[in-house]
Scaffold this motif. Structure first.
Motif, PDB file in Angstrom:
ATOM      1  N   GLY A 105      -1.630  -3.895  38.403  1.00 10.66           N
ATOM      2  CA  GLY A 105      -0.862  -4.825  37.575  1.00 10.66           C
ATOM      3  C   GLY A 105       0.087  -4.119  36.639  1.00 10.66           C
ATOM      4  N   ASN A 106       0.572  -4.890  35.678  1.00  9.94           N
ATOM      5  CA  ASN A 106       1.537  -4.388  34.706  1.00  9.94           C
ATOM      6  C   ASN A 106       0.912  -4.388  33.318  1.00  9.94           C
ATOM      7  OD1 ASN A 106       3.765  -4.181  36.563  1.00  9.94           O
ATOM      8  ND2 ASN A 106       3.839  -6.412  36.530  1.00  9.94           N
ATOM      9  N   GLY A 107       1.296  -3.432  32.520  1.00  8.04           N
ATOM     10  CA  GLY A 107       0.816  -3.361  31.146  1.00  8.04           C
ATOM     11  C   GLY A 107       1.422  -2.156  30.457  1.00  8.04           C
ATOM     12  N   THR A 108       0.969  -1.911  29.262  1.00  7.01           N
ATOM     13  CA  THR A 108       1.466  -0.792  28.477  1.00  7.01           C
ATOM     14  C   THR A 108       0.464   0.346  28.537  1.00  7.01           C
ATOM     15  OG1 THR A 108       2.591  -2.333  26.988  1.00  7.01           O
ATOM     16  CG2 THR A 108       2.249  -0.084  26.183  1.00  7.01           C
ATOM     17  N   ASP A 109       0.903   1.490  29.055  1.00  4.76           N
ATOM     18  CA  ASP A 109       0.043   2.666  29.093  1.00  4.76           C
ATOM     19  C   ASP A 109      -0.320   3.079  27.678  1.00  4.76           C
ATOM     20  OD1 ASP A 109       0.580   2.541  31.795  1.00  4.76           O
ATOM     21  OD2 ASP A 109       1.792   4.365  31.840  1.00  4.76           O
ATOM     22  N   SER A 110      -1.532   3.582  27.500  1.00  9.79           N
ATOM     23  CA  SER A 110      -1.981   3.939  26.162  1.00  9.79           C
ATOM     24  C   SER A 110      -2.987   5.086  26.213  1.00  9.79           C
ATOM     25  CB  SER A 110      -2.630   2.721  25.495  1.00  9.79           C
ATOM     26  OG  SER A 110      -3.306   3.090  24.320  1.00  9.79           O
ATOM     27  N   ASP A 111      -2.645   6.203  25.552  1.00 13.15           N
ATOM     28  CA  ASP A 111      -3.609   7.294  25.405  1.00 13.15           C
ATOM     29  C   ASP A 111      -4.789   6.813  24.576  1.00 13.15           C
ATOM     30  OD1 ASP A 111      -2.380   9.221  26.933  1.00 13.15           O
ATOM     31  OD2 ASP A 111      -1.404  10.208  25.245  1.00 13.15           O
ATOM     32  N   ALA A 112      -4.509   6.111  23.486  1.00 19.09           N
ATOM     33  CA  ALA A 112      -5.574   5.631  22.602  1.00 19.09           C
ATOM     34  C   ALA A 112      -6.469   4.621  23.313  1.00 19.09           C
ATOM     35  CB  ALA A 112      -4.971   5.012  21.337  1.00 19.09           C
ATOM     36  N   GLY A 113      -5.898   3.804  24.186  1.00 18.74           N
ATOM     37  CA  GLY A 113      -6.663   2.796  24.906  1.00 18.74           C
ATOM     38  C   GLY A 113      -7.215   3.293  26.238  1.00 18.74           C
ATOM     39  N   ASN A 114      -6.973   4.558  26.540  1.00 17.26           N
ATOM     40  CA  ASN A 114      -7.457   5.166  27.791  1.00 17.26           C
ATOM     41  C   ASN A 114      -7.074   4.362  29.022  1.00 17.26           C
ATOM     42  OD1 ASN A 114      -8.622   7.206  26.316  1.00 17.26           O
ATOM     43  ND2 ASN A 114     -10.647   6.298  26.328  1.00 17.26           N
ATOM     44  N   VAL A 115      -5.822   3.932  29.095  1.00 13.63           N
ATOM     45  CA  VAL A 115      -5.403   3.109  30.230  1.00 13.63           C
ATOM     46  C   VAL A 115      -3.995   3.491  30.687  1.00 13.63           C
ATOM     47  CG1 VAL A 115      -4.477   1.228  28.805  1.00 13.63           C
ATOM     48  CG2 VAL A 115      -5.277   0.745  31.116  1.00 13.63           C
TER      49      VAL A 115
END
Length: 164
Positions: A105-115
Motif C-alpha cells: 500500500g501507500n503511506g509515509t515511511d518512518s524511521d521512528a515508526g519502523n515502517v
C-alpha cells in the motif's frame, strides 16, 4: 596387541562413516539483516484497492541482529519466488536490534515508526505459499525463507515468525 589395534581402527572407521552419512545443514547467509517474520495473508477479504483495500496489512519484518552495527537499508532488495521485487531506494537506518516492517500500500515511511511502504497496492506475498529473498546492495544474498500456510494458523492471519 593386534586385536586392540583392529578394534580402534574399526571404531574410527565407524565414526567416520557416521559423520559422512549425516545430512548436510542449510547454509546461513552471513548478514546482520534477517527476515524476522511475515504477515502474508492480510486480515479480512483481500482488496488491493489503493483507497479502501487492506494491502497495508500485509508486511514483512526485517531485523538487524547485529550487536553493534547500524545498517542502512538503501540498496537492499526483497523478492518473492515469482520475481516481484521491492528495492529500498531511500536511506533507512536500523540500529542494532531494531526492525522495519515493509508494508504494502501507500503511506509515509518512518524511521521512528519502523515502517517503509512499497507504494504499490498489489499484494506481493501469496496466501498459501511463497519464498522470500533478501539481497544486499552488492547483490549477494542476505537471507531467505519459504512458507506454506498450515493448519496451525489459528487466527488465519498467516503470520510466521522466523527469528526471535
Amino acid at each position: 596387541m593386534r586385536i586392540r589395534q583392529f578394534t580402534i581402527s574399526a571404531a574410527t572407521v565407524g565414526a567416520l562413516a557416521a559423520l559422512s552419512a549425516a545430512p548436510a545443514q542449510a547454509t546461513e547467509y552471513s548478514s546482520a539483516l534477517k527476515i524476522k517474520g511475515i504477515q502474508y495473508d492480510a486480515p479480512g477479504s483481500d482488496s488491493n484497492n489503493c483507497r479502501t483495500g487492506n494491502t497495508d496489512e500485509e508486511y514483512l519484518t526485517i531485523k538487524n541482529y547485529s550487536s553493534g552495527t547500524t545498517v542502512n537499508l538503501k540498496g537492499y532488495v526483497v523478492k518473492d519466488k515469482a520475481g516481484n521485487r521491492f528495492a529500498f531506494t531511500a536511506n533507512h537506518y536500523l540500529q542494532p536490534g531494531d526492525y522495519v516492517k515493509l508494508r504494502g500500500g501507500n503511506g509515509t515511511d518512518s524511521d521512528a515508526g519502523n515502517v517503509v511502504y512499497r507504494d504499490n497496492c498489489n499484494f506481493m506475498w501469496n496466501n498459501d505459499k511463497d519464498s522470500i529473498y533478501l539481497y544486499k546492495p552488492s547483490g549477494a544474498g542476505a537471507d531467505s525463507h519459504s512458507y506454506t500456510k498450515s493448519g496451525n494458523d489459528a487466527d488465519g492471519n498467516g503470520y510466521i515468525n522466523y527469528h526471535g
